[in-house]
Design a protein around this motif. Structure first.
Motif, PDB file in Angstrom:
ATOM      1  N   MET A 258      31.073   5.182  -0.925  1.00  0.00           N
ATOM      2  CA  MET A 258      30.796   6.540  -1.349  1.00  0.00           C
ATOM      3  C   MET A 258      29.350   6.877  -0.998  1.00  0.00           C
ATOM      4  SD  MET A 258      31.430   7.969  -5.113  1.00  0.00           S
ATOM      5  CE  MET A 258      30.608   9.366  -5.764  1.00  0.00           C
ATOM      6  N   ASP A 259      29.160   7.957  -0.233  1.00  0.00           N
ATOM      7  CA  ASP A 259      27.820   8.380   0.159  1.00  0.00           C
ATOM      8  C   ASP A 259      27.177   9.191  -0.950  1.00  0.00           C
ATOM      9  OD1 ASP A 259      27.948   7.201   2.638  1.00  0.00           O
ATOM     10  OD2 ASP A 259      28.711   8.998   3.618  1.00  0.00           O
ATOM     11  N   GLU A 260      25.921   8.904  -1.227  1.00  0.00           N
ATOM     12  CA  GLU A 260      25.172   9.676  -2.199  1.00  0.00           C
ATOM     13  C   GLU A 260      24.309  10.675  -1.439  1.00  0.00           C
ATOM     14  OE1 GLU A 260      21.733   9.114  -5.564  1.00  0.00           O
ATOM     15  OE2 GLU A 260      23.097   7.462  -5.178  1.00  0.00           O
ATOM     16  N   THR A 261      24.362  11.926  -1.834  1.00  0.00           N
ATOM     17  CA  THR A 261      23.572  12.965  -1.190  1.00  0.00           C
ATOM     18  C   THR A 261      22.111  12.800  -1.561  1.00  0.00           C
ATOM     19  OG1 THR A 261      25.430  14.487  -1.277  1.00  0.00           O
ATOM     20  CG2 THR A 261      23.262  15.456  -0.981  1.00  0.00           C
ATOM     21  N   THR A 262      21.247  12.938  -0.578  1.00  0.00           N
ATOM     22  CA  THR A 262      19.812  12.896  -0.817  1.00  0.00           C
ATOM     23  C   THR A 262      19.160  14.111  -0.179  1.00  0.00           C
ATOM     24  OG1 THR A 262      19.364  11.585   1.173  1.00  0.00           O
ATOM     25  CG2 THR A 262      19.724  10.366  -0.880  1.00  0.00           C
ATOM     26  N   VAL A 263      17.971  14.431  -0.659  1.00  0.00           N
ATOM     27  CA  VAL A 263      17.156  15.484  -0.055  1.00  0.00           C
ATOM     28  C   VAL A 263      15.869  14.840   0.451  1.00  0.00           C
ATOM     29  CG1 VAL A 263      18.097  17.397  -1.391  1.00  0.00           C
ATOM     30  CG2 VAL A 263      16.176  16.116  -2.304  1.00  0.00           C
ATOM     31  N   GLN A 264      15.333  15.406   1.513  1.00  0.00           N
ATOM     32  CA  GLN A 264      14.082  14.926   2.089  1.00  0.00           C
ATOM     33  C   GLN A 264      12.931  15.683   1.445  1.00  0.00           C
ATOM     34  OE1 GLN A 264      13.983  12.430   4.470  1.00  0.00           O
ATOM     35  NE2 GLN A 264      16.161  12.292   4.056  1.00  0.00           N
ATOM     36  N   LEU A 265      11.902  14.936   1.047  1.00  0.00           N
ATOM     37  CA  LEU A 265      10.732  15.549   0.432  1.00  0.00           C
ATOM     38  C   LEU A 265       9.493  15.263   1.272  1.00  0.00           C
ATOM     39  CD1 LEU A 265      12.351  13.978  -2.321  1.00  0.00           C
ATOM     40  CD2 LEU A 265      11.261  16.052  -3.102  1.00  0.00           C
TER      41      LEU A 265
ATOM     42  N   LYS B  79       2.947  12.575   2.347  1.00  0.00           N
ATOM     43  CA  LYS B  79       3.894  11.485   2.064  1.00  0.00           C
ATOM     44  C   LYS B  79       5.301  12.057   2.181  1.00  0.00           C
ATOM     45  CE  LYS B  79       5.661   8.613  -1.735  1.00  0.00           C
ATOM     46  NZ  LYS B  79       5.927   7.412  -0.990  1.00  0.00           N
ATOM     47  N   ASP B  80       6.185  11.314   2.847  1.00  0.00           N
ATOM     48  CA  ASP B  80       7.574  11.759   2.927  1.00  0.00           C
ATOM     49  C   ASP B  80       8.478  10.694   2.345  1.00  0.00           C
ATOM     50  OD1 ASP B  80       7.066  10.038   5.068  1.00  0.00           O
ATOM     51  OD2 ASP B  80       8.598  10.954   6.311  1.00  0.00           O
ATOM     52  N   TRP B  81       9.535  11.139   1.679  1.00  0.00           N
ATOM     53  CA  TRP B  81      10.496  10.243   1.047  1.00  0.00           C
ATOM     54  C   TRP B  81      11.772  11.013   0.793  1.00  0.00           C
ATOM     55  CZ3 TRP B  81       6.762  12.869  -1.500  1.00  0.00           C
ATOM     56  CH2 TRP B  81       7.037  13.440  -2.723  1.00  0.00           C
ATOM     57  N   GLN B  82      12.772  10.341   0.262  1.00  0.00           N
ATOM     58  CA  GLN B  82      14.021  11.001  -0.084  1.00  0.00           C
ATOM     59  C   GLN B  82      14.428  10.608  -1.490  1.00  0.00           C
ATOM     60  OE1 GLN B  82      16.840   9.885   2.907  1.00  0.00           O
ATOM     61  NE2 GLN B  82      16.909   7.769   2.298  1.00  0.00           N
ATOM     62  N   SER B  83      15.214  11.488  -2.098  1.00  0.00           N
ATOM     63  CA  SER B  83      15.649  11.264  -3.469  1.00  0.00           C
ATOM     64  C   SER B  83      16.972  11.981  -3.694  1.00  0.00           C
ATOM     65  CB  SER B  83      14.589  11.799  -4.435  1.00  0.00           C
ATOM     66  OG  SER B  83      14.938  11.509  -5.758  1.00  0.00           O
ATOM     67  N   ALA B  84      17.717  11.528  -4.681  1.00  0.00           N
ATOM     68  CA  ALA B  84      18.961  12.197  -5.062  1.00  0.00           C
ATOM     69  C   ALA B  84      18.602  13.486  -5.810  1.00  0.00           C
ATOM     70  CB  ALA B  84      19.799  11.291  -5.948  1.00  0.00           C
ATOM     71  N   PRO B  85      19.274  14.593  -5.517  1.00  0.00           N
ATOM     72  CA  PRO B  85      18.963  15.865  -6.178  1.00  0.00           C
ATOM     73  C   PRO B  85      19.040  15.799  -7.706  1.00  0.00           C
ATOM     74  CG  PRO B  85      20.524  16.221  -4.391  1.00  0.00           C
ATOM     75  CD  PRO B  85      20.350  14.749  -4.539  1.00  0.00           C
TER      76      PRO B  85
END
Length: 59
Positions: A1-8, A15-21
């Protein structure tokens, strides 16, 4: 199951990273960069408009 993430991306220190909404505040709420502690509206940390739309839909 894929978890949706957003790019920040921090507008201050880039600084760039991703996280779950679901782990982020609403787009109009204040957010603090985990790297430089800059404080801005959550929407200003979204890398793209698509990331912002994802946050608004799933956050």
């Amino acid at each position: 199951m894929d978890e949706t993430t957003v790019q920040l991306l921090c507008p201050e220190c880039t600084k760039d990273w991703q996280s779950a909404p679901g782990e982020l505040p609403e787009s109009a709420d204040m957010f603090h960069c985990p790297n430089c502690h800059a404080s801005r509206r959550m929407a200003e940390f979204m890398r793209t408009d698509r990331d912002l739309q994802t946050l608004k839909q799933l956050g």
